[in-house]
Design an enzyme around this catalytic site. Sequence first.
Site, PDB file in Angstrom:
ATOM      1  N   LYS A 106       0.858  -1.185   0.000  1.00 43.23           N
ATOM      2  CA  LYS A 106       0.000   0.000   0.000  1.00 43.23           C
ATOM      3  C   LYS A 106       0.889   1.228   0.000  1.00 43.23           C
ATOM      4  CE  LYS A 106      -4.532   0.847   0.413  1.00 43.23           C
ATOM      5  NZ  LYS A 106      -5.672  -0.055   0.115  1.00 43.23           N
TER       6      LYS A 106
HETATM    7  N1  GLU Z   1      -7.421   0.047  -2.972  1.00 48.40           N
HETATM    8  C1  GLU Z   1      -8.188  -1.125  -3.245  1.00 48.40           C
HETATM    9  C2  GLU Z   1      -8.231  -2.013  -2.023  1.00 48.40           C
HETATM   10  O1  GLU Z   1      -8.061  -1.566  -0.923  1.00 48.40           O
HETATM   11  C3  GLU Z   1      -7.768  -1.844  -4.525  1.00 48.40           C
HETATM   12  C4  GLU Z   1      -6.356  -2.338  -4.550  1.00 48.40           C
HETATM   13  C5  GLU Z   1      -5.917  -2.873  -5.916  1.00 48.40           C
HETATM   14  O2  GLU Z   1      -6.716  -2.938  -6.824  1.00 48.40           O
HETATM   15  O3  GLU Z   1      -4.733  -3.199  -6.015  1.00 48.40           O
HETATM   16  O4  GLU Z   1      -8.524  -3.174  -2.115  1.00 48.40           O
END
Ligand code: GLU
Length: 420
Positions: A106
């Site tokens: 993240k």
């Molecule tokens: N931000 C989204 C999540 O928390 C999507 C992450 C992604 O598609 O890599 O799942």
Amino acid sequence: MEKQYNPYDNVLKVVQEAADILGYSDSDIEAIKYPERELKVSIPVRMDDGTTHVFEGYRIQHSTSRGPAKGGIRFHPAVNADEVRALAAWMTFKCAVVNIPYGGGKGGVVCDPTHLSENEIRAITRRFTAAIAPLIGPEQDIPAPDVGTNAAVMGWMMDTYSMLKGHCIHGVVTGKPIELGGALGRNEATGRGVMFTTKNILHKLNMNVEGTTVAIQGMGNVGSITAKLLHQEGMKIVAVSDVSGGIYNANGLDIPAILAYLAKDRKNLLKDYNEDGMTRISNEELLELDVQVLVPAALENQINGTNADKIKAPVIVEAANGPVASEADEILEKKGTVVVPDILANAGGVVVSYFEWVQNIQSVSWTEEAVNQNLKEIMDPSFEAVWDIAKEKNVTLRTGAYLIAVKRVVDAKAARAIWP
Ligand code: GLU
């Protein structure tokens, strides 16, 4: 002094609980308690008024045991290392519970996009991408949108990374504009997955879909698409909210009108929206409404030790990451509230990100029908598996989801063995 909320502690607690049930030793799970890699960056940006502002940014890779790190980039004033660390770990277990070949990562930048111009957001995005470029790549770590970012930001990330490498690299991010290799259906994917999950849990609990009352906290990408799709399925959305507060109508809100109003201008807020029969409520009041399904689709720690005993909804579907804190989980479990955990309920986004990446690396494109159908074929069996193990072990759906996810991550780690 009141104990500070640290979302990473929530992750460790549920991982430990799952490991104990699975019979793992401390050594089996020791490594997954720590993020593999953390990068903090300072991002100088020339603002529209000519001043220079340095923003703080992060990219954290929790695990690459099952594949490249995968997870979004958040632009929000509350971003901090503990939050990004927890969000990265949740991605590891989310990808594991739906069994797609990724680890978890993240990123985030401490900024408030609602007070920035498009030029400033683009400048932050480009400099941030350059700063984390040594860590990301289609085979290493693949960012995507999260709170405060969108397809446009992903387009600028893809362009910046490609410029630095000297050639076009589509697969470095997902959730891109369709023109740049974005997947049809990706924009709606998280909300669509929440819709499938909501229908699945209602079915298990012998509750109707038609007419069931729903309150949704958050009208960002996830909340608004969830509202749209649950409304289309015949559910009665009685309350929604955004940062400016909430609105309530016992007869059901006019969801298409609300979505059209919010889509018209990114600065439009619910506090300035009006329709016949609605009343204004706070975000706190929304969570405590007497509805059948509560969908927190905003930020972490919304349902916590302070308000958990006031929650009336018998079913909570976690569209946000980490909206129910550990101490609230215990209170809700005693009350018999059913919580469908984030790592399962909101996995639709990363599942379609996976489809996007698969299309990019093969240079093919799928139809939207194929994307939606394939999404359903992953979400429904994943839900069944979590439901079944939770029943079998007599644990909550969250613990059930972690039993599946932790096992997959630990087994992958064990199969690779510790290097060197
Ligand atoms: N931000 C989204 C999540 O928390 C999507 C992450 C992604 O598609 O890599 O799942």
